[in-house]
Design an enzyme around this catalytic site. Structure first.
Site, PDB file in Angstrom:
ATOM      1  N   GLY A   1       0.859  -1.190   0.000  1.00  0.00           N
ATOM      2  CA  GLY A   1       0.000   0.000   0.000  1.00  0.00           C
ATOM      3  C   GLY A   1       0.887   1.230   0.000  1.00  0.00           C
ATOM      4  O   GLY A   1       1.110   1.886  -1.001  1.00  0.00           O
TER       5      GLY A   1
ATOM      6  N   CYS B   1      -9.847  21.642  17.873  1.00  0.00           N
ATOM      7  CA  CYS B   1      -9.730  21.791  19.322  1.00  0.00           C
ATOM      8  C   CYS B   1      -9.131  20.555  19.979  1.00  0.00           C
ATOM      9  O   CYS B   1      -9.809  19.838  20.727  1.00  0.00           O
ATOM     10  CB  CYS B   1     -11.103  22.069  19.920  1.00  0.00           C
ATOM     11  SG  CYS B   1     -11.923  23.401  19.075  1.00  0.00           S
TER      12      CYS B   1
HETATM   13  C1  LIG Z   1      -2.664  -2.396   5.797  1.00  0.00           C
HETATM   14  C2  LIG Z   1      -2.393  -3.714   5.194  1.00  0.00           C
HETATM   15  C3  LIG Z   1      -1.541  -3.833   4.095  1.00  0.00           C
HETATM   16  C4  LIG Z   1      -0.788  -2.666   3.501  1.00  0.00           C
HETATM   17  O1  LIG Z   1       0.238  -2.222   4.334  1.00  0.00           O
HETATM   18  P1  LIG Z   1       1.281  -1.130   3.798  1.00  0.00           P
HETATM   19  O2  LIG Z   1       2.167  -0.890   4.959  1.00  0.00           O
HETATM   20  O3  LIG Z   1       0.513   0.070   3.403  1.00  0.00           O
HETATM   21  O4  LIG Z   1       2.009  -1.735   2.645  1.00  0.00           O
HETATM   22  C5  LIG Z   1      -1.401  -5.081   3.521  1.00  0.00           C
HETATM   23  N1  LIG Z   1      -2.036  -6.163   4.025  1.00  0.00           N
HETATM   24  C6  LIG Z   1      -2.847  -6.088   5.095  1.00  0.00           C
HETATM   25  C7  LIG Z   1      -3.526  -7.313   5.584  1.00  0.00           C
HETATM   26  C8  LIG Z   1      -3.052  -4.873   5.721  1.00  0.00           C
HETATM   27  O5  LIG Z   1      -3.833  -4.798   6.796  1.00  0.00           O
END
Ligand SMILES: *Cc1c(COP(=O)(O)O)cnc(C)c1O
Length: 426
Positions: A277, A354
């Site tokens: 991600g 706030c």
């Molecule tokens: C959040 C998540 C990801 C992505 O993580 P990144 O650090 O953004 O690469 C991948 N797999 C699962 C199961 C996640 O919860």
């Protein structure tokens, strides 16, 4: 690496001056670079091409359907954690055979929708969840059409913030390696759900390859033990967590992670799934925000801007660092945390909410700024807009996607009517 650069003292996103976008859509505004998204996605695909990995973009890091469409067009699969994310993918007609679904708290409705959609894998996190999945699969489909991966918890410390550590033994995610064997003894020959894969996701922002090597090595031992018992294991999903460069520590590249991980998997007969991600999205976005007031309270100088923790909660939530700089700047800054500009003032950059935790950056050395100046908050593509809220009844910011010399609004600014739309009439 990204396509936000200063040219002749002005900040550009690809070939568009950012001021043109703020002029049209106001501030605060999220601005994404399509070329940066494509660049980071494709670096990961290339780095892991030897294993022909299925790269499933983690929808939760940046969920706008235009971004999902862009990545689907590049060939991405998707990693989802809710029915809402599944809905987004259905809206863009994503290829469901490239979708995996994780999360410790999947509801019956979410599971049913995902079964009907025909996703690739349910990443199952507990015994009760498997039994529930099996029950619903039996109700809704023919035997063998639902596949599951068991999420294991290899008990490694990725040395990241404790809120984004997910692979330690005490974490709520997955089952530990001993329990994993028992899990297969009980459910490995289930007739409704084919359990033939292992999933792990050890955390986020993992700045070294070592935790992956440890976690995968432990998991491969488990897979060997399972295979010796006659269980078929076809896929290993190593989750996400690849770090992005925020200007503080230097993040390994996709090629660095691949160089450490791929040798472990050679000849193991396992299909590989990745769920990146942050590494794809973090540097693909900025927030452009306007200075509302400059407040000097003796010991401290505050730059109060029109963006706030409701637009970007990472600094308040886990001390997330974002480089912040005026959009007009000559010379161009080096976007590093230790960069000291020629003429600098130490300031806290804060929002108007706030809460004392409402800051975007503390003790920053930046050039003097005045009321009305525009600032860019860099590397906010990942877990930026995705974690926005309407706290203090602040409408959410718009999102704009830039491609070369053109740009378009991909989410309009929320209005006051949007704030109360779901509330019933008084
Ligand atoms: C959040 C998540 C990801 C992505 O993580 P990144 O650090 O953004 O690469 C991948 N797999 C699962 C199961 C996640 O919860």
């Amino acid at each position: 690496m990204d396509y936000f650069t200063y040219k002749h003292g002005r900040l550009f996103c690809e070939d568009v001056p950012v001021e043109q976008i703020t002029g049209e859509f106001g501030t605060p505004v999220y601005i994404y670079s399509a070329a940066t998204l494509r660049y980071h996605y494709n670096r990961i695909v290339e780095a892991f091409s030897e294993a022909d990995a299925m790269v499933c973009f983690s929808v939760k890091s940046l969920s706008n359907i235009h971004v999902l469409q862009l990545l689907a067009d590049e060939g991405a699969g998707f990693d989802i954690v809710s029915g809402g994310e599944l809905y987004r993918l259905q809206k863009i007609g994503a290829d469901m055979s490239r979708v995996v679904f994780a999360g410790v708290g999947k509801t019956d409705d979410e599971i049913k929708s995902a079964i009907s959609a025909g996703i690739a894998y349910f990443n199952v996190e507990s015994e009760q969840e498997f039994e529930n999945l099996s029950r619903l699969a039996k109700e809704l489909t023919s035997p063998g059409s639902v596949r599951a991966a068991l999420r294991v918890n290899p008990d490694v410390d990725p040395k990241t913030h404790k809120y984004i550590t997910t692979g330690k033994r005490e974490s709520k995610f997955g089952v530990d390696l001993e329990r994993a064997e028992k899990f297969f003894d009980t459910y490995g020959r289930n007739s409704n759900v084919i359990l033939d894969a292992i999933h792990l996701h050890i955390g986020s922002s993992i700045f070294s390859t070592e935790p992956y090597v440890q976690a995968i090595t432990k998991t491969l031992d488990l897979i060997e033990r399972l295979r010796a018992k006659g269980f078929e294991i076809n896929f290993l999903d190593i989750g996400g967590g690849f770090a992005a460069d925020y200007g503080q520590d230097v993040a390994p590249t996709a090629a660095d992670y691949a160089a450490a991980i791929l040798p472990l998997l050679r000849g193991k007969g396992l299909g590989l799934i990745l769920e990146p991600g942050r590494q794809i999205t973090a540097n693909a976005g900025i927030i452009a925000t306007k200075v509302l007031y400059v407040k000097d309270s003796g010991d401290k100088k505050f730059i109060i801007v029109d963006a706030a923790m409701t637009d970007l909660v990472r600094p308040a939530f886990y001390g997330g660092y974002h480089f912040i700089w005026p959009m007009v700047s000559d010379p161009a800054p080096q976007r590093r945390a230790d960069y000291v500009p020629p003429e600098a003032v130490k300031v806290d950059v804060v929002g108007g909410v706030c809460e004392s935790a409402d800051f975007l950056g503390v003790d920053r050395l930046i050039p003097p700024v005045r009321r009305g100046d525009l600032l860019a908050v860099f590397s906010t593509g990942a877990y930026g807009f995705a974690q926005t809220s309407q706290f203090n009844s602040r409408p959410r910011s718009p999102e704009v996607l830039v491609e070369g010399d053109s740009y378009r609004l991909i989410r309009r600014r929320e209005t006051y009517d949007d704030l109360i739309a779901p509330e019933l009439e008084v």
